[in-house]
Enzyme design. Sequence first.
Site, short mmCIF file in Angstrom:
data_model
loop_
_atom_site.label_atom_id
_atom_site.label_comp_id
_atom_site.label_asym_id
_atom_site.label_seq_id
_atom_site.Cartn_x
_atom_site.Cartn_y
_atom_site.Cartn_z
N ASP A 84 0.81 -1.23 0.00
CA ASP A 84 0.00 0.00 0.00
C ASP A 84 0.84 1.27 0.00
O ASP A 84 2.07 1.22 0.14
CB ASP A 84 -0.99 0.00 1.18
CG ASP A 84 -0.36 -0.51 2.48
OD1 ASP A 84 0.88 -0.37 2.63
OD2 ASP A 84 -1.09 -1.04 3.32
N ASN A 155 -7.44 -3.01 13.96
CA ASN A 155 -8.82 -3.30 13.53
C ASN A 155 -8.86 -4.53 12.63
O ASN A 155 -9.90 -4.82 12.02
CB ASN A 155 -9.41 -2.10 12.80
CG ASN A 155 -8.62 -1.75 11.55
OD1 ASN A 155 -7.64 -2.42 11.22
ND2 ASN A 155 -9.03 -0.71 10.85
N HIS A 157 -7.08 -4.99 9.84
CA HIS A 157 -6.82 -4.78 8.41
C HIS A 157 -5.57 -5.52 7.95
O HIS A 157 -4.64 -5.76 8.72
CB HIS A 157 -6.78 -3.28 8.04
CG HIS A 157 -5.56 -2.54 8.47
ND1 HIS A 157 -5.52 -1.17 8.52
CD2 HIS A 157 -4.33 -2.95 8.86
CE1 HIS A 157 -4.32 -0.78 8.91
NE2 HIS A 157 -3.59 -1.83 9.12
N GLU A 162 -9.62 -2.34 4.89
CA GLU A 162 -10.20 -2.04 6.19
C GLU A 162 -11.47 -2.87 6.42
O GLU A 162 -12.07 -3.36 5.45
CB GLU A 162 -10.54 -0.54 6.25
CG GLU A 162 -9.34 0.40 5.99
CD GLU A 162 -8.37 0.47 7.17
OE1 GLU A 162 -8.27 -0.48 7.96
OE2 GLU A 162 -7.69 1.51 7.29
#
Length: 267
Positions: A84, A155, A157, A162
Site C-alpha cells: 500500500d 482493527n 486490516h 479495512e
Amino acid sequence: MPAERTLHVADSNSTVLVFADADAAAKAAADRIARVAADAVKARGKAVLGLATGATPEKVYEELAARVKAGALSFRDVTTYNLDEYYPIQPLDPLSYRSYMHRHLFGRVDLAPNRAHVLDGTVPESAAAEHAAQFDRWIDADGGLDLQLLGIGRNGHIGFNEPADLSAEAFAALPTRLVDLHPITRADAVREFGSPEAVIPRALTMGVRQILAARSIVMLATGAKKAAIVAEALKGPVSAAVPASLLRTVADRVVWLLDEPAAAELG
Ligand code: PGA
C-alpha cells in the site's frame, strides 16, 4: 530460528508459531522470505515478493539487508510489490511508504529499482482506478506472488483493506484500489504523522484477492497491542468485519509468526 511453541487454535486450521520475543519472530519471517525467494529463483528463475510497511517488519528488513551485506542472500532475481501507499503523497516525502522501503530495504540491497513496485501516490485521482488495475495486471503477469508478508492492524486490516460491511466472498474478491482509512488506522498513524489532522486519510491498497492468492503468506504480529485482534482473527467468525480472519480461508498457505505478548489471548 526455531519457534518456542506451535499453537493449535481450535477450528482455525492455521499454523501459529510463537516466539519468545519480537526479534526472534522477525528473524523467522526473514528466514521464510529468504527460503521462498531461493526456491522460486531455482524453480523459475525469479521470485516475486509482496512486502509490507509499518513498525513490525522493520526488523525483518534489517535482517534481510544484513544477509545481503554478508553475501548470504541476493535480490538480483527478485521482484517486489508493496501492499500500500498513502494517497496523495510524493514518493520523496519521508512519510511515504516508497521512502520507508528505500530506507529499510531498497536502498540497502541489490534489488533492481525497476522491479521494486510501490503504488504511486502521485497519480491524478481520475487515473487512480486504472493505476490500481494495472498494478494487479503486473502482479498477474509476473505469475502472482510467491510470498506475501503481512502485518495486522488493530482493527484487523491487511494492507489497507479495512473492515467492511460486505460478505466474506465479496471481500475476498476486492481488487487493488483507492480506499478511505478507518478511524483506528488513522489514530495509529498519528505516531508517524505527528497529529490527527496531519494524517493522510486515504490510500491505495493491494486488494484482498491478490493477497489471498499468494502461494505463501507470512503474517507477522508482535506486541501486546495486537493480542486482542490476533485472537479475534483466529478464533472469531470469518468475516469482512475482521479482514485478517479471511486468511483462514487459505489456511494451508498461511503461517502466523507471533511473539508471546501477541499470542497472549489465544490460550
Ligand atoms: P504496525 O502496522 O506494524 O505499524 O503495527 C501493522 C499494520 O497496520 O498492518
